[in-house]
Design an enzyme around this catalytic site. Structure first.
Site, PDB file in Angstrom:
ATOM      1  N   HIS A  54      15.550  13.672 -21.820  1.00 52.84           N
ATOM      2  CA  HIS A  54      14.733  14.682 -21.119  1.00 52.84           C
ATOM      3  C   HIS A  54      13.249  14.517 -21.431  1.00 52.84           C
ATOM      4  CE1 HIS A  54      17.866  17.210 -19.360  1.00 52.84           C
ATOM      5  NE2 HIS A  54      18.584  16.989 -20.437  1.00 52.84           N
ATOM      6  N   ASP A 105      19.424  16.898 -26.502  1.00 52.85           N
ATOM      7  CA  ASP A 105      20.607  16.995 -25.643  1.00 52.85           C
ATOM      8  C   ASP A 105      20.641  15.898 -24.591  1.00 52.85           C
ATOM      9  OD1 ASP A 105      18.246  18.220 -24.652  1.00 52.85           O
ATOM     10  OD2 ASP A 105      19.413  19.179 -23.061  1.00 52.85           O
ATOM     11  N   GLU A 106      21.831  15.613 -24.127  1.00 50.63           N
ATOM     12  CA  GLU A 106      22.077  14.782 -22.944  1.00 50.63           C
ATOM     13  C   GLU A 106      21.277  13.479 -22.941  1.00 50.63           C
ATOM     14  OE1 GLU A 106      23.295  17.917 -19.533  1.00 50.63           O
ATOM     15  OE2 GLU A 106      21.125  17.739 -19.859  1.00 50.63           O
ATOM     16  N   VAL A 107      21.424  12.711 -23.998  1.00 48.16           N
ATOM     17  CA  VAL A 107      20.721  11.429 -24.079  1.00 48.16           C
ATOM     18  C   VAL A 107      21.537  10.383 -23.334  1.00 48.16           C
ATOM     19  CG1 VAL A 107      19.711   9.732 -25.632  1.00 48.16           C
ATOM     20  CG2 VAL A 107      19.857  12.145 -26.325  1.00 48.16           C
ATOM     21  N   GLU A 157      24.247  18.137 -29.755  1.00 44.30           N
ATOM     22  CA  GLU A 157      24.393  16.703 -29.968  1.00 44.30           C
ATOM     23  C   GLU A 157      23.765  16.209 -31.260  1.00 44.30           C
ATOM     24  OE1 GLU A 157      23.600  18.189 -27.118  1.00 44.30           O
ATOM     25  OE2 GLU A 157      24.071  16.976 -25.363  1.00 44.30           O
TER      26      GLU A 157
END
Lengths: 650, 650
Positions: free
Chosen positions: B223, B285-287, B337
């Site tokens: 992000h 998050d959300e890598v 995460e």
């Protein structure tokens, strides 16, 4: 609104898309640049399109001003502009940024939603104002109005092309402008509610950016108790003085002491620097001579100077004041009462009394402004203000040269009965009708068309941040103690505050300016749209010989709503100290609804109603006509028309 | 709202009169003084009474704080207070000004209009929060949210006793915090929309004044495209990068270059000074590992360091980042995460995945925050958020020590589909339900009672300046191009935006964050009060065996309104590009109205409806259930219940 001087419709329309952009050509000036920025922001708010500053491609709207504007805006500066819109672009051309700013406002008013998106119809407009002085007075003494409220009203004024804020900064109940030379003016005469010089300069700059001059008024020698709280030596009788109405000793300025003029000279010197405008208002209205009559020294002075009347004494005061203003490079403005042949011809007389006194001043060579008929606190309908024409009455018979002396006019928002919360709704949208009277051609007089435009501009004014509609909702919720105010709104929609100065008269005694203004009378709009619409429907129905079924159906819907509303509303009214007083008016509305429905039934059946029934209904109507809690039930007259029609008396 | 921990009703009530005044005793602190000033202003706005500063006589409300508060607000600072109201006065007692501020908010919520004027009922309240961390995340990257909008939301948070603003300052679409050391972050990564350091300090002070901590989040290594626009060397693959979604190359931070850590060290050093709070959120998050997979150097680094997965690589990054934070005296916060046994135990894990991962973290000794279930952008009803309990599920089985590690939670306002205009309505009033979940006792779970309180607090929030209700009116007027929006409101009142991420899925492709958000889906409230009320009425009616006549009459009124509305609304829908898409949903509403009315007729007659009729109505209902223009017709299910009841299948 105001309607331009000349409008030629074209064909097609200009789409407003996300790539819309504006280019400024010709003279550059910061107030035009910031005007364009405000325009883009406002266009974005109207359309909801977030325009991007870095758009490539050629601009859609070109704004061109031939030359710059005066650093201090002058009376009579060129405000004309031309606006051309085609399906491929638009251009505003003006002599000065002032005209360009007006053109931007006109463009905004033309934006509308269509099946193909937001668009402006193709048009060619050539426009200039009829009068160079189009102002609004705001009284900030009786109730203090904070800077942010003034600012949003300046935005509203700019939207309807008004160009003068007449800032009524002092009166008996408060002195609102900080003076560093005479700090006790605000320290003792404002209850802590005043504008610092920094705030004042900021407001003046804000107005200048919008093409609006700021003319201060310091009312003297009457309406000036607040000066005396800190400086009792200025008064004609001994104090002590307070700004509180309940226990305030009244007085007026003593014009016989040299110290008074020394004070005024220093004061004017300071204020002349703070307020850059050429014009300076000294009030001069409603001077109560009894304070001079009862002071032997003042009587002796009058005799010594051969003055017969208190008018002579005031004229003497005004002449000396005018010389002070003159020395500080200001031109004097004052109310009717200052008119006196010994004053120089460059002063301006503002008439609260009528076109007669305006004409009289012009005949003597004085310039004038009309405020008679534009008092917003009288709670008149917009159409009544709209019909007041500065050039009518005695003014119609003036020579062209004399007519040219009539500079325009000013609406006036006196603040006895307003707070920052409801002041917008006392000004807007009715003020737009006065703005149009002062800008647009004299021949434009159709009230129906004016109302249409006024309703459209009203919506836009709310999006500028004015709260004339939204504040009422909040106030109704407060009275009701709930957000469920449907039934209360039904009542609020058909009432209006009593007119003229009836609220004062009813108050019987001094007004307490610290009392909350939170009753229904304070929330009600000065003019009821619903009542206007209902009266129109009844007219249409009766003129059709009771045959217009569509009108009848709508009339029935309204009448049923009103008849049934009281039952829903009663519990709410009973549980709130603020609403209890409105119980009778809600009952009256229900009875009017019932009377109207019965009248329609008679009319439908072609029967003439019995005499007894009619007498009963007229008693109901008679009762409904009387003000309750300061409120008029504005649908009474059309219901009466229905009843009379059913009785065959019409 | 939130409901206090302990409430004991007394008898009588305290009148709020113009002479009302507050005295602060005990510890003096500027944030308490300004809190009292705000309180007085707000009480004045609620009651419309202009309280005077110079009131004589003894104060009505005493506010006492035992000692001062920390200069930088700490997690877990004492927020408890006691509020006692009798018919003669009131007192707030608290250990710190934080508790006193909460007590003032409670007092305001107790004010109501009565037949005897405004009053607060006699009561004894002892109150303290259940969790010490009660936050709201606001994403300002996807759509920039100006400072003034954030400020009014801080006012809203303070009103419902939330104490953490989690400021999501960077994401792929924009970097919003000015860095003087790395000016290209905002110069190239914000499209000119960012907060200067001065504005940031001002907002932090504003929050501090209201007892709210400000925790910044700079999301990394995922992000984070906006960082790379100005500093492409931070990315794992070559640029160029832009913040535009349409043509933006994606990437994530390269954790293998030493320069990355030098950058982060300098950056954190600067931001650690700007943001005084102890906690610092690094996202995490959300890598998307594919950018690491496709870079041979990164692959080689992983191999050289014996890392098997990208999770290992992220853990390495986080450990180094944590050391940097630690050096600058900050405690790390990150999303699920980041959880990794090699990180020190003082970090905080924020769970967007659920109570399971919260419990897992607690079992490993990590403190945690719940955000799962509190995502406001999912458009859930308030009751659904309200039912999400941090201590439920796996968390219920934790030991007392482990439970103590659960600090609270945060609602989350992700900003893909909001603008400054409608963001308030996406947050409020639903956020109040989450605030109550985090403050009030776990045993408080009745949704009906919650909704009652939420509606009351919603009204008060608007008077604080929030626009969650008023903005919808403005948006509807824009779509309609008129202020006459009655029929459009009837439709808007019964629709809700599609839930979860269905709007994203429907968008099919990258979202254009520059597109206007001006459709009905953007104006509609996330939760329809009307639909809720109608469903309740149908329940009541059917449970009564179709005998509850009052309920039936109300149901009929609604159904008739809906059946007749389409005819009025169609012309409006057709003339506006923004409303055309809503034509089918207005037709569906009319058909539902008709179906419901027929079902009631069958039920009234005691007849079972014919099969064919039922099949037709179910087809109508089936069609009405499908989203149109991203909108759900929320009265479909109750109408279906009526139809099925009439068919005798219920």
């Amino acid at each position: 609104m105001p309607m331009p001087a000349s409008v030629q419709q074209g064909s097609g329309q200009l789409q407003i898309t996300p790539s819309f952009s504006v280019a400024v050509t010709g003279a550059r000036e910061s107030s035009l640049d910031s005007g364009v920025q405000r325009f883009t922001k406002q266009l974005s708010s109207i359309t909801g399109i977030p325009f991007r500053s870095n758009t490539s491609g050629s601009p859609v709207l070109e704004v061109h001003a031939d030359h710059g504007r005066e650093a201090v805006q002058k009376l009579g500066e060129d405000e004309s502009y031309e606006l051309t819109v085609t399906d491929s672009g638009a251009k505003i051309t003006a002599a000065t940024p002032l005209g360009a700013l007006h053109g931007l406002q006109t463009f905004l008013q033309l934006v509308r939603i269509t099946p193909a998106g937001f668009a402006v119809p193709a048009v060619e407009i050539k426009d200039q104002p009829r009068f160079p002085w189009r102002g609004m007075l705001i009284d900030v003494s009786r109730h203090f109005i904070p800077i942010d409220v003034l600012k949003r009203n300046l935005d509203g004024m700019a939207a309807v092309k008004m160009n003068v804020l007449h800032w009524h900064l002092s009166d008996d109940q408060g002195f609102r402008a900080e003076s560093k030379k005479f700090p006790k003016l605000t320290a003792m005469g404002s209850e802590g509610k005043f504008y610092t010089q920094e705030e004042t300069r900021d407001l003046i700059a804000y107005a200048h950016d919008r093409g609006i001059r700021v003319v201060p008024e310091f009312d003297t020698p009457g309406h000036s108790r607040s000066w005396f709280v800190g400086y009792p030596e200025l008064a004609s009788n001994p104090g002590p003085f307070t700004v509180e109405n309940e226990n305030g000793t009244q007085s007026v300025t003593d014009p016989t002491r040299e110290e008074t003029y020394k004070f005024m000279d220093k004061f004017v010197e300071e204020m002349a620097k703070l307020f850059p405008d050429q014009y300076f208002h000294i009030g001069g209205d409603e001077v109560d001579g009894k304070f001079w009559d009862s002071n032997p020294k003042i009587q002796a002075f009058k005799e010594a100077h051969g003055m017969k009347t208190n008018q002579d004494l005031q004229a003497y005061y005004n002449q000396r004041l005018e010389k002070i203003l003159s020395r500080h490079h200001k031109t004097m403005v004052g109310w009717d009462e200052i008119l006196h042949p010994e004053l120089p011809k460059d002063i301006v007389v503002q008439s609260w009394r009528g076109q007669e006194s305006l004409a009289k001043a012009a005949q003597q060579g004085y310039r004038g402004l009309l405020s008679y008929g534009y008092y917003l606190d009288l709670m008149w309908p917009a159409a009544r203000h709209y019909a007041i024409e500065p050039m009518s009455g005695a003014a119609a018979n003036l020579t062209p040269e004399q007519k040219a002396l009539i500079l325009g006019g000013e609406s006036a928002q006196w603040a006895e009965w307003v707070t920052p919360e409801n002041v917008d709704s006392h000004i807007w949208p009715r003020n737009a009708a006065i703005a149009e009277r002062l800008w647009s051609p004299q021949s434009l007089t159709d009230a129906t068309s004016m109302y249409e435009r006024m309703h459209a501009v009203s919506l836009q004014l709310e999006s500028l941040g004015l709260t004339h509609n939204s504040a009422r909702d909040r106030m109704l919720q407060r009275m009701a103690g709930t957000s469920e105010t449907t039934a209360l709104r039904v009542l609020a929609d058909v009432v209006e505050p009593v007119k003229d100065y009836n609220r004062w008269d009813d108050a019987k005694g001094p007004i307490d300016f610290h009392a909350p203004l939170t009753r229904l009378i304070d929330a009600a709009y000065p003019e009821s749209d619903t009542a206007l619409e209902f009266a129109d429907l009844v007219q249409r129905f009766l003129h059709s010989g009771s045959k217009d079924q569509a009108a009848e159906a709508q009339i029935r819907t309204w009448l049923m709503l009103w008849r049934n509303n009281d039952a829903k509303l009663q519990p709410l009214l009973r549980q709130s100290s603020l609403l209890e007083e409105d119980i009778p008016i809600s009952q009256n509305l229900a009875m009017l609804g019932a009377a109207g429905l019965q009248a329609l039934d008679y009319l439908d059946k072609g029967q003439t109603e019995p005499e007894l029934w009619k007498a009963q209904q007229l008693a109901v109507i008679d009762q409904a006509r009387k003000p309750v809690a300061g409120l008029l039930l504005q649908v009474t007259a059309p219901v009466q028309q229905l009843v009379e029609a059913a009785a065959g008396t019409r």
